[in-house]
Design an enzyme around this catalytic site. Sequence first.
Site, PDB file in Angstrom:
ATOM      1  N   GLU A 106      -5.083   5.579  29.338  1.00 34.30           N
ATOM      2  CA  GLU A 106      -6.436   5.921  28.905  1.00 34.30           C
ATOM      3  C   GLU A 106      -6.814   7.373  29.139  1.00 34.30           C
ATOM      4  O   GLU A 106      -7.833   7.841  28.616  1.00 34.30           O
ATOM      5  CB  GLU A 106      -7.439   4.999  29.605  1.00 34.30           C
ATOM      6  CG  GLU A 106      -7.262   3.530  29.223  1.00 34.30           C
ATOM      7  CD  GLU A 106      -8.061   2.585  30.099  1.00 34.30           C
ATOM      8  OE1 GLU A 106      -8.450   1.505  29.607  1.00 34.30           O
ATOM      9  OE2 GLU A 106      -8.298   2.919  31.284  1.00 34.30           O
ATOM     10  N   TYR A 112       0.821  -1.204   0.000  1.00 32.22           N
ATOM     11  CA  TYR A 112       0.000   0.000   0.000  1.00 32.22           C
ATOM     12  C   TYR A 112       0.855   1.254   0.000  1.00 32.22           C
ATOM     13  O   TYR A 112       2.022   1.230   0.385  1.00 32.22           O
ATOM     14  CB  TYR A 112      -1.035   0.030   1.127  1.00 32.22           C
ATOM     15  CG  TYR A 112      -0.611  -0.333   2.519  1.00 32.22           C
ATOM     16  CD1 TYR A 112      -0.741  -1.637   2.973  1.00 32.22           C
ATOM     17  CD2 TYR A 112      -0.146   0.633   3.408  1.00 32.22           C
ATOM     18  CE1 TYR A 112      -0.408  -1.970   4.263  1.00 32.22           C
ATOM     19  CE2 TYR A 112       0.177   0.299   4.707  1.00 32.22           C
ATOM     20  CZ  TYR A 112       0.054  -1.004   5.132  1.00 32.22           C
ATOM     21  OH  TYR A 112       0.381  -1.332   6.410  1.00 32.22           O
TER      22      TYR A 112
END
Length: 428
Positions: A408, A332
């Site tokens: 997080e 790609y």
Amino acid sequence: MKKLIIPFILLSGMAFGQTKLRPAIDKRAAEIESKVIEWRRDIHQNPELGNQEVRTAKKIADHLRSLGIEVTEGVAVTGVVGYLKGGKPGPTVALRADMDALPVTERVDLPFKSTKTAIYNGQETGVMHACGHDTHVAILMGVAEILADMKDQLQGNVKFIFQPAEEGIYEPGVTTWGAKQMVEEGVMDDVDAVFGLHISAQTEVGKIGYRSGPAQAAVDNLEIIVHGTQAHGASPWSGVDPIVTSSQIVTGLQTILSRSVNITENPAVVTVGAIHGGIRHNIIPEKVEMIGTIRTFGEEQQALVHRRITEIATNIAESAGARAEVSIQKLYPSTVNDPNLTSKMLATLEAAAGKENVRVNPPVTGAEDFSFYQREKPGLFIGLGGMKKGGDPTKTPSHHTPDFYIDESGFILGLRVMSYFVVDYMNK
């Protein structure tokens, strides 16, 4: 005097249009942050390999439907596409998240640690979200909730692309990526611009990295087969040794980067990852096979590197009386952030993170299939900080490793910046 006043009024209205929804976005992002973290932990504990993301896809589709978003399932095998129609006419903005995990056995001691296993390449292996795709999915689910709450105020439409198989599908005779297949199935046909983010374990939470133009490398597979003439190891002069020839080719390939590529503009990589040849200590084999990876930035550089690999391998082999077959498979293309779009959205990045927390990244020799979307429409792909505050990036486990870990507390910035992208682009 009128010539001065009118532009001022227009610019003031434009600035107001760009920013009026930001406080509402910030408020909703703070309210759903804990929910996003719960989603991420659930997805992390239940990872699925490429084109097997059945549980993850259902979780996404159910959530989007609960928000009143039009949902299409089974796109590019397991992909999910949500379509949110805004209350006012305008462009269609696409946001993308990748869903697949990796064949990695997790070592991080977490209450939501993955213990899943699967068969990959004929072997049983652990399965882990070792690149942060669980984070991308949870953040985009949260962005969908934020924007659905304000759909009547949106000046355009939003397409939520939850993509399978970013890490690729490797089956006998098949090498493909989820983004390529989603593009082939038409997900970009009605899109005006596309945005995406990738969590970064080596970037501190609260920070964003971006780069205009080529940002991540094109990736190609390399295979070289060197044919010699088999002989007894005690009389090498009676044959043509493909092992010695292959060694010279590997050394010769290194001159591509040191002598052929202008590395002051962009880096490049030619790596031979495996060499196979021979079966016994006293037999010179008939052939040697080499495989490797090529990373380049831009089509011109890619063509140069491909040409030099072929020239070096075939000519070195010929000089030794051997023969080299070179095969290069384009996988790609380079991830190229549209310069005009990047320039327009820089203020958005700075508004979301603070100007001092936005940095220009160097080119990354890793690759991303987000590039397939960017070949269709203008796109911007950014990096979101996921390393704990004050962490040392040189000591932080990298992506695709068993010890990969994400803080997080950086998720709320992801919610804000992806939502800002939509409303700011619509108003620009």
